[in-house]
Design a protein around this motif. Structure first.
Motif, PDB file in Angstrom:
ATOM      1  N   LEU A 195       0.330 -46.639 -42.055  1.00  0.00           N
ATOM      2  CA  LEU A 195       1.299 -47.943 -42.201  1.00  0.00           C
ATOM      3  C   LEU A 195       0.828 -49.087 -41.915  1.00  0.00           C
ATOM      4  O   LEU A 195       1.433 -49.912 -42.676  1.00  0.00           O
ATOM      5  CB  LEU A 195       2.560 -47.607 -40.836  1.00  0.00           C
ATOM      6  CG  LEU A 195       3.186 -46.222 -41.202  1.00  0.00           C
ATOM      7  CD1 LEU A 195       4.431 -46.258 -40.111  1.00  0.00           C
ATOM      8  CD2 LEU A 195       4.216 -46.538 -42.426  1.00  0.00           C
ATOM      9  N   THR A 196      -0.092 -49.227 -41.329  1.00  0.00           N
ATOM     10  CA  THR A 196      -0.721 -50.736 -40.842  1.00  0.00           C
ATOM     11  C   THR A 196      -1.019 -51.262 -42.260  1.00  0.00           C
ATOM     12  O   THR A 196      -0.670 -52.722 -42.292  1.00  0.00           O
ATOM     13  CB  THR A 196      -2.119 -50.456 -40.324  1.00  0.00           C
ATOM     14  OG1 THR A 196      -1.639 -49.824 -38.924  1.00  0.00           O
ATOM     15  CG2 THR A 196      -2.529 -51.862 -39.814  1.00  0.00           C
ATOM     16  N   PRO A 197      -1.627 -50.731 -43.402  1.00  0.00           N
ATOM     17  CA  PRO A 197      -1.739 -51.585 -44.568  1.00  0.00           C
ATOM     18  C   PRO A 197      -0.497 -51.923 -45.235  1.00  0.00           C
ATOM     19  O   PRO A 197      -0.443 -53.002 -45.876  1.00  0.00           O
ATOM     20  CB  PRO A 197      -2.615 -50.583 -45.490  1.00  0.00           C
ATOM     21  CG  PRO A 197      -3.419 -49.570 -44.704  1.00  0.00           C
ATOM     22  CD  PRO A 197      -2.419 -49.461 -43.487  1.00  0.00           C
ATOM     23  N   LEU A 198       0.571 -51.396 -45.250  1.00  0.00           N
ATOM     24  CA  LEU A 198       1.806 -51.524 -45.838  1.00  0.00           C
ATOM     25  C   LEU A 198       2.431 -52.716 -44.861  1.00  0.00           C
ATOM     26  O   LEU A 198       3.047 -53.644 -45.384  1.00  0.00           O
ATOM     27  CB  LEU A 198       2.612 -50.402 -45.828  1.00  0.00           C
ATOM     28  CG  LEU A 198       4.064 -50.752 -46.215  1.00  0.00           C
ATOM     29  CD1 LEU A 198       4.303 -51.329 -47.674  1.00  0.00           C
ATOM     30  CD2 LEU A 198       5.092 -49.295 -46.129  1.00  0.00           C
TER      31      LEU A 198
ATOM     32  N   ASP B  10      -0.999 -36.336 -31.850  1.00  0.00           N
ATOM     33  CA  ASP B  10      -2.053 -37.270 -32.783  1.00  0.00           C
ATOM     34  C   ASP B  10      -1.652 -37.439 -34.103  1.00  0.00           C
ATOM     35  O   ASP B  10      -2.172 -38.535 -34.985  1.00  0.00           O
ATOM     36  CB  ASP B  10      -3.250 -36.408 -32.881  1.00  0.00           C
ATOM     37  CG  ASP B  10      -4.172 -36.298 -31.694  1.00  0.00           C
ATOM     38  OD1 ASP B  10      -3.897 -37.075 -30.774  1.00  0.00           O
ATOM     39  OD2 ASP B  10      -5.125 -35.448 -31.524  1.00  0.00           O
ATOM     40  N   GLN B  11      -0.520 -36.970 -34.523  1.00  0.00           N
ATOM     41  CA  GLN B  11       0.141 -37.404 -35.835  1.00  0.00           C
ATOM     42  C   GLN B  11       0.593 -38.996 -35.661  1.00  0.00           C
ATOM     43  O   GLN B  11       0.617 -39.716 -36.841  1.00  0.00           O
ATOM     44  CB  GLN B  11       1.175 -36.580 -36.272  1.00  0.00           C
ATOM     45  CG  GLN B  11       0.857 -35.219 -36.463  1.00  0.00           C
ATOM     46  CD  GLN B  11       2.135 -34.159 -37.067  1.00  0.00           C
ATOM     47  OE1 GLN B  11       3.245 -34.749 -37.163  1.00  0.00           O
ATOM     48  NE2 GLN B  11       1.924 -32.775 -36.848  1.00  0.00           N
ATOM     49  N   THR B  12       0.834 -39.199 -34.780  1.00  0.00           N
ATOM     50  CA  THR B  12       1.207 -40.703 -34.445  1.00  0.00           C
ATOM     51  C   THR B  12       0.091 -41.746 -34.848  1.00  0.00           C
ATOM     52  O   THR B  12       0.440 -42.731 -35.397  1.00  0.00           O
ATOM     53  CB  THR B  12       1.745 -41.063 -32.841  1.00  0.00           C
ATOM     54  OG1 THR B  12       2.772 -40.058 -32.733  1.00  0.00           O
ATOM     55  CG2 THR B  12       2.065 -42.481 -32.944  1.00  0.00           C
ATOM     56  N   LEU B  13      -1.062 -41.253 -34.585  1.00  0.00           N
ATOM     57  CA  LEU B  13      -2.385 -41.969 -34.834  1.00  0.00           C
ATOM     58  C   LEU B  13      -2.397 -42.107 -36.371  1.00  0.00           C
ATOM     59  O   LEU B  13      -2.844 -43.160 -36.965  1.00  0.00           O
ATOM     60  CB  LEU B  13      -3.600 -41.384 -34.161  1.00  0.00           C
ATOM     61  CG  LEU B  13      -3.476 -41.237 -32.594  1.00  0.00           C
ATOM     62  CD1 LEU B  13      -4.695 -40.779 -32.012  1.00  0.00           C
ATOM     63  CD2 LEU B  13      -3.192 -42.815 -32.020  1.00  0.00           C
ATOM     64  N   MET B  14      -2.209 -40.778 -37.030  1.00  0.00           N
ATOM     65  CA  MET B  14      -2.429 -40.863 -38.407  1.00  0.00           C
ATOM     66  C   MET B  14      -1.198 -41.641 -39.001  1.00  0.00           C
ATOM     67  O   MET B  14      -1.493 -42.221 -40.041  1.00  0.00           O
ATOM     68  CB  MET B  14      -2.097 -39.486 -38.966  1.00  0.00           C
ATOM     69  CG  MET B  14      -3.311 -38.486 -38.382  1.00  0.00           C
ATOM     70  SD  MET B  14      -2.915 -36.672 -38.833  1.00  0.00           S
ATOM     71  CE  MET B  14      -2.916 -36.631 -40.633  1.00  0.00           C
TER      72      MET B  14
END
Length: 249
Positions: A214-217, A205-209
């Motif tokens: 990262l998406t905004p960057l 689940d850390q991948t989801l976090m």
């Protein structure tokens, strides 16, 4: 009479007349045709009809039109290639397991691009791919084998493969599950390969976090988010991600 004139003309030119139907007369050149005169005493009416039918047969065979013939050829090629892509890929893995680089070379297109995603960049060209495979053969144990779990056969030029690796006598190698996608050119040579290998580190689940962070960057960076660009920065791309995540927290 017109008929007598035709007979005299045919006699003078060395042609014998023959009749098709009841009313039309044509001259038949004995020098240019091998067929016998259908009115010869050696031919009866049945032989005449048979000879006439033989001459017309090539035109009455009802051949396919140009478009239909092309479609038939295309369909035939497709049928021949239906399992061709699968067969080529199976040959590749079999040759890999036997360390048979000569066979592998014969299966690759000159412009092949092979991207094993444990590497940042793909191996390009037949020479580059073979050079990499020689390195693999040098360092990987001989009993390390690919085992094909499943392979597609619906498209002759695109093949998906699910596999894992074994060593020794059927011992599954840890973290060795993966899949590959291969495309072939019209000559049946492997054109592109992409290998996706099971990661040894599984963050769950850390991948989801991480994805959410990262998406905004990535949106801000736009095309500059490409790893090929990030690796040119003074700091490693991983440090960029860590810096951004820490800043958000």
């Amino acid at each position: 009479m017109q008929g007598s004139g035709l007979l005299q003309k045919a006699s003078a030119t060395g042609h014998r007349p023959f009749t098709v139907g009841r009313s039309q007369q044509y001259s038949w050149s004995s020098g240019s045709m091998r067929h016998r005169n259908p009115y010869s005493s050696s031919n009866n009416g049945q032989q005449s009809q048979s000879s006439h039918a033989d001459r017309l047969a090539p035109f009455c065979a009802n051949p396919l039109s140009g478009a239909a013939a092309a479609a038939a050829v295309s369909e035939s090629k497709q049928e021949q290639q239906q399992l061709h892509g699968k067969d080529v890929v199976m040959q590749f893995y079999d040759a890999y397991n036997r360390r048979d680089l000569a066979t592998i070379e014969s299966l690759l297109a000159d412009e092949v691009s092979y991207h094993d995603l444990v590497y940042e960049e793909p191996h390009e060209g037949k020479k580059g791919v073979l050079g990499w495979l020689k390195k693999v053969r040098k360092y990987a144990p001989d009993d390390l084998k690919f085992v094909i779990e499943d392979i597609t056969d619906g498209d002759p030029l695109k093949v998906g493969v699910k596999w894992h690796v074994q060593c020794g006598h059927g011992i599954d190698f840890p973290f060795s599950r993966g899949c590959s996608f291969i495309t072939l050119n019209e000559q049946g040579k492997m054109l592109t390969v992409r290998d996706v290998v099971e990661p040894a580190f599984k963050p769950g689940d850390q991948t989801l976090m991480l994805l959410g962070g990262l998406t905004p960057l990535i949106r801000k960076l736009g095309p500059k988010a490409n790893p090929a660009y990030l690796k040119q920065l003074p700091i490693a791309s991983a440090a960029v991600w860590a810096l951004y995540i820490g800043k958000e927290r």
